[in-house]
Design an enzyme around this catalytic site. Sequence first.
Site, PDB file in Angstrom:
ATOM      1  N   HIS A   1      42.145   5.681  -7.222  1.00 32.57           N
ATOM      2  CA  HIS A   1      41.933   4.619  -8.213  1.00 32.57           C
ATOM      3  C   HIS A   1      41.579   3.329  -7.481  1.00 32.57           C
ATOM      4  CE1 HIS A   1      43.683   5.998 -12.298  1.00 32.57           C
ATOM      5  NE2 HIS A   1      43.200   7.040 -11.651  1.00 32.57           N
TER       6      HIS A   1
ATOM      7  N   PRO B   1      60.058   0.433 -12.264  1.00 30.41           N
ATOM      8  CA  PRO B   1      58.806   1.141 -11.958  1.00 30.41           C
ATOM      9  C   PRO B   1      57.540   0.356 -12.308  1.00 30.41           C
ATOM     10  CG  PRO B   1      59.951   2.176 -13.788  1.00 30.41           C
ATOM     11  CD  PRO B   1      60.854   1.144 -13.260  1.00 30.41           C
TER      12      PRO B   1
ATOM     13  N   TYR C   1      50.230  -4.384  -5.012  1.00 30.51           N
ATOM     14  CA  TYR C   1      50.180  -3.131  -5.756  1.00 30.51           C
ATOM     15  C   TYR C   1      49.719  -1.983  -4.852  1.00 30.51           C
ATOM     16  CZ  TYR C   1      49.443   0.043  -9.691  1.00 30.51           C
ATOM     17  OH  TYR C   1      49.518   1.117 -10.560  1.00 30.51           O
TER      18      TYR C   1
ATOM     19  N   LYS D   1      56.552   1.054  -7.068  1.00 32.15           N
ATOM     20  CA  LYS D   1      56.996   0.872  -5.683  1.00 32.15           C
ATOM     21  C   LYS D   1      58.079   1.851  -5.231  1.00 32.15           C
ATOM     22  CE  LYS D   1      54.059  -1.851  -4.936  1.00 32.15           C
ATOM     23  NZ  LYS D   1      53.012  -1.087  -4.299  1.00 32.15           N
TER      24      LYS D   1
ATOM     25  N   TYR E   1      48.518  -1.587 -17.931  1.00 31.61           N
ATOM     26  CA  TYR E   1      49.847  -2.199 -18.093  1.00 31.61           C
ATOM     27  C   TYR E   1      49.716  -3.201 -19.234  1.00 31.61           C
ATOM     28  CZ  TYR E   1      51.072  -0.374 -13.443  1.00 31.61           C
ATOM     29  OH  TYR E   1      51.332   0.449 -12.372  1.00 31.61           O
TER      30      TYR E   1
HETATM   31  P1  FAS Z   1      65.648  10.876  -5.043  1.00 32.60           P
HETATM   32  O1  FAS Z   1      66.666  10.371  -6.023  1.00 32.60           O
HETATM   33  O2  FAS Z   1      64.304  11.308  -5.533  1.00 32.60           O
HETATM   34  O3  FAS Z   1      66.253  12.111  -4.229  1.00 32.60           O
HETATM   35  C1  FAS Z   1      67.605  12.097  -3.824  1.00 32.60           C
HETATM   36  C2  FAS Z   1      68.047  13.548  -3.727  1.00 32.60           C
HETATM   37  O4  FAS Z   1      69.394  13.574  -3.240  1.00 32.60           O
HETATM   38  C3  FAS Z   1      68.061  14.242  -5.091  1.00 32.60           C
HETATM   39  O5  FAS Z   1      67.331  15.438  -5.046  1.00 32.60           O
HETATM   40  C4  FAS Z   1      69.545  14.486  -5.368  1.00 32.60           C
HETATM   41  O6  FAS Z   1      69.772  15.696  -6.057  1.00 32.60           O
HETATM   42  C5  FAS Z   1      70.127  14.542  -3.975  1.00 32.60           C
HETATM   43  N1  FAS Z   1      71.550  14.178  -3.901  1.00 32.60           N
HETATM   44  C6  FAS Z   1      72.189  13.185  -4.567  1.00 32.60           C
HETATM   45  N2  FAS Z   1      73.486  13.155  -4.220  1.00 32.60           N
HETATM   46  C7  FAS Z   1      73.680  14.146  -3.298  1.00 32.60           C
HETATM   47  C8  FAS Z   1      74.792  14.631  -2.566  1.00 32.60           C
HETATM   48  N3  FAS Z   1      75.990  14.077  -2.720  1.00 32.60           N
HETATM   49  N4  FAS Z   1      74.624  15.669  -1.730  1.00 32.60           N
HETATM   50  C9  FAS Z   1      73.385  16.233  -1.570  1.00 32.60           C
HETATM   51  N5  FAS Z   1      72.290  15.829  -2.240  1.00 32.60           N
HETATM   52  C10 FAS Z   1      72.444  14.795  -3.096  1.00 32.60           C
HETATM   53  N6  FAS Z   1      59.101   5.330  -8.843  1.00 32.60           N
HETATM   54  C11 FAS Z   1      57.811   4.975  -8.990  1.00 32.60           C
HETATM   55  O7  FAS Z   1      57.197   4.519  -8.010  1.00 32.60           O
HETATM   56  N7  FAS Z   1      57.173   5.099 -10.213  1.00 32.60           N
HETATM   57  C12 FAS Z   1      57.829   5.628 -11.304  1.00 32.60           C
HETATM   58  O8  FAS Z   1      57.257   5.745 -12.375  1.00 32.60           O
HETATM   59  C13 FAS Z   1      59.172   6.032 -11.194  1.00 32.60           C
HETATM   60  N8  FAS Z   1      59.839   6.577 -12.271  1.00 32.60           N
HETATM   61  C14 FAS Z   1      61.163   6.938 -12.109  1.00 32.60           C
HETATM   62  C15 FAS Z   1      61.894   7.502 -13.183  1.00 32.60           C
HETATM   63  C16 FAS Z   1      63.240   7.855 -13.022  1.00 32.60           C
HETATM   64  C17 FAS Z   1      64.010   8.442 -14.183  1.00 32.60           C
HETATM   65  C18 FAS Z   1      63.875   7.649 -11.782  1.00 32.60           C
HETATM   66  C19 FAS Z   1      65.346   8.001 -11.602  1.00 32.60           C
HETATM   67  C20 FAS Z   1      63.164   7.108 -10.718  1.00 32.60           C
HETATM   68  C21 FAS Z   1      61.802   6.760 -10.871  1.00 32.60           C
HETATM   69  N9  FAS Z   1      61.055   6.225  -9.816  1.00 32.60           N
HETATM   70  C22 FAS Z   1      59.767   5.861  -9.927  1.00 32.60           C
HETATM   71  C23 FAS Z   1      61.645   6.045  -8.547  1.00 32.60           C
HETATM   72  C24 FAS Z   1      61.622   7.370  -7.840  1.00 32.60           C
HETATM   73  O9  FAS Z   1      60.317   7.823  -7.762  1.00 32.60           O
HETATM   74  C25 FAS Z   1      62.301   7.173  -6.514  1.00 32.60           C
HETATM   75  O10 FAS Z   1      61.853   5.995  -5.882  1.00 32.60           O
HETATM   76  C26 FAS Z   1      62.116   8.342  -5.589  1.00 32.60           C
HETATM   77  O11 FAS Z   1      62.587   9.488  -6.253  1.00 32.60           O
HETATM   78  C27 FAS Z   1      62.898   8.038  -4.317  1.00 32.60           C
HETATM   79  O12 FAS Z   1      63.026   9.208  -3.609  1.00 32.60           O
HETATM   80  P2  FAS Z   1      64.390   9.513  -2.813  1.00 32.60           P
HETATM   81  O13 FAS Z   1      64.820   8.305  -2.101  1.00 32.60           O
HETATM   82  O14 FAS Z   1      64.151  10.791  -2.102  1.00 32.60           O
HETATM   83  O15 FAS Z   1      65.511   9.709  -3.959  1.00 32.60           O
HETATM   84  C1  PHB Z   2      53.517   6.926 -13.658  1.00 31.89           C
HETATM   85  O1  PHB Z   2      52.385   7.442 -13.761  1.00 31.89           O
HETATM   86  O2  PHB Z   2      54.574   7.565 -13.858  1.00 31.89           O
HETATM   87  C2  PHB Z   2      53.632   5.473 -13.284  1.00 31.89           C
HETATM   88  C3  PHB Z   2      52.517   4.831 -12.791  1.00 31.89           C
HETATM   89  C4  PHB Z   2      52.601   3.486 -12.448  1.00 31.89           C
HETATM   90  C5  PHB Z   2      53.806   2.813 -12.616  1.00 31.89           C
HETATM   91  C6  PHB Z   2      54.926   3.473 -13.113  1.00 31.89           C
HETATM   92  C7  PHB Z   2      54.842   4.809 -13.451  1.00 31.89           C
HETATM   93  O3  PHB Z   2      53.898   1.502 -12.296  1.00 31.89           O
END
Ligand code: FAS
Ligand code: PHB
Length: 389
Positions: A72, A292, A384, A296, A200
């Site tokens: 993009h 989100p 961004y 980031k 957005y």
């Molecule tokens: P994660 O949370 O992905 O991974 C951590 C892992 O550790 C999990 O698999 C968990 O099961 C495991 N774990 C936890 N406790 C443990 C324990 N005690 N023992 C062993 N394992 C354990 N970011 C964006 O950039 N754009 C988005 O749109 C976006 N949407 C999101 C929506 C939601 C609902 C959430 C919660 C996050 C969102 N994020 C988004 C942020 C997300 O993408 C995170 O930044 C990303 O998953 C970070 O990755 P990790 O640091 O690996 O953490």
């Molecule tokens: C998504 O596609 O899930 C998405 C993209 C951009 C954002 C947040 C979420 O800033």
Amino acid sequence: MKTDVAIIGGGPAGLLLSQLLMKAGISTVVLERQSRDYVLSRIRAGVLESGTVQLLQEAGVGARMQAEGIPHHGCLLSSDDQIIRIDFVESCGKQVMVYGQTEVTRDLYTAQDALGARILHGVADVVLHDVQSDAPFVSFTHEGQHQRLECQFIAGCDGFHGVSRPSIPAEVRREFEKVYPFGWLGILSQTPPAHEELIYANHQRGFALASMRNRNLSRYYIQVPLTDKVEDWSDAAFWDELCARLPAEVAKTLVRGASIEKSIAPLRSFVCEPMQWGRLFLCGDAAHIVPPTGAKGLNLAASDVFYLSRALKAQLLQGDGAALAQYGAEALARVWQAMRFSWSMTTMLHQFPDQSAFDLRIQRVGLETLAASAEARKLLAESYCGLPY
Ligand code: FAS
Ligand code: PHB
């Protein structure tokens, strides 16, 4: 059981760190609480910064991303029916890659399996021991057996609700938090995206985001009150509200369809300092959370992994501990920049329950400045697309 680096958490941060370390000949064990299917069922991020793309390619997991991801060169901000395009290439010479976190995680699992990685799923009762010593270890249960994993270093990649951050004593930790008074209701639908670039939308009814995963898989979000539950929202109600918030010219051609995933995510800004303590190093959501709005979260996890993998390689392969001693400070400098950007995008684009006429006017001026100033659009584009590592 013994390894060089024990990695708590098998999400994108833990898997990418394991992949980069193993490719350098450093042994790892990844301890993951959930099953692989569960980890892969989570629908999260959608936009990869150029730095994240490069790191995934360095890790040897860029092939499918390059084949199926969508580059993009810009995104749109809208306010009612006014549309402002942020041209990434014109502003900062960069682009982003639209490729879902689920696919990144799937590619990492595939690559880790090919390297014969030791990833234990379904672990429980994970406890970090002696992290201040030069012989830390991790205890846990797996398949009903109590296990002990001896290691040289521990990477806490276990997300916001993990055990790693609390393993740093409360009196040592400084935590910074801002909880936003709304959430994002997101749906996934097998429909063509509403527009070729992300939109957005700032609207008096609330924020909306039109995103995508591929040319027939769309990802949409609308701001909802924290009191809302997913079951409060039928698909029809979601589509009506989304279309009310997007620019009319986009809404009228938007293709509706059944939701194949629907969830509400709360929004918060959070940072834990320090990100390291003794031989424990926090990485990704274990250390910080961003709303989100700035795309980031996943990308900060990637930059943490870049710094930590480089520092661990210097320590374990050349005996040089300088970078490892600086890991937390180096990672936090970039984290706080992204924290501010995500906060500014969130405050500029959402409706706040307690907002005043002044607040609304400041929002409007922020968008008008972007419409009028190439320099303002350049600053937004640089953040961004991702500041340099
Ligand atoms: P994660 O949370 O992905 O991974 C951590 C892992 O550790 C999990 O698999 C968990 O099961 C495991 N774990 C936890 N406790 C443990 C324990 N005690 N023992 C062993 N394992 C354990 N970011 C964006 O950039 N754009 C988005 O749109 C976006 N949407 C999101 C929506 C939601 C609902 C959430 C919660 C996050 C969102 N994020 C988004 C942020 C997300 O993408 C995170 O930044 C990303 O998953 C970070 O990755 P990790 O640091 O690996 O953490
Ligand atoms: C998504 O596609 O899930 C998405 C993209 C951009 C954002 C947040 C979420 O800033």
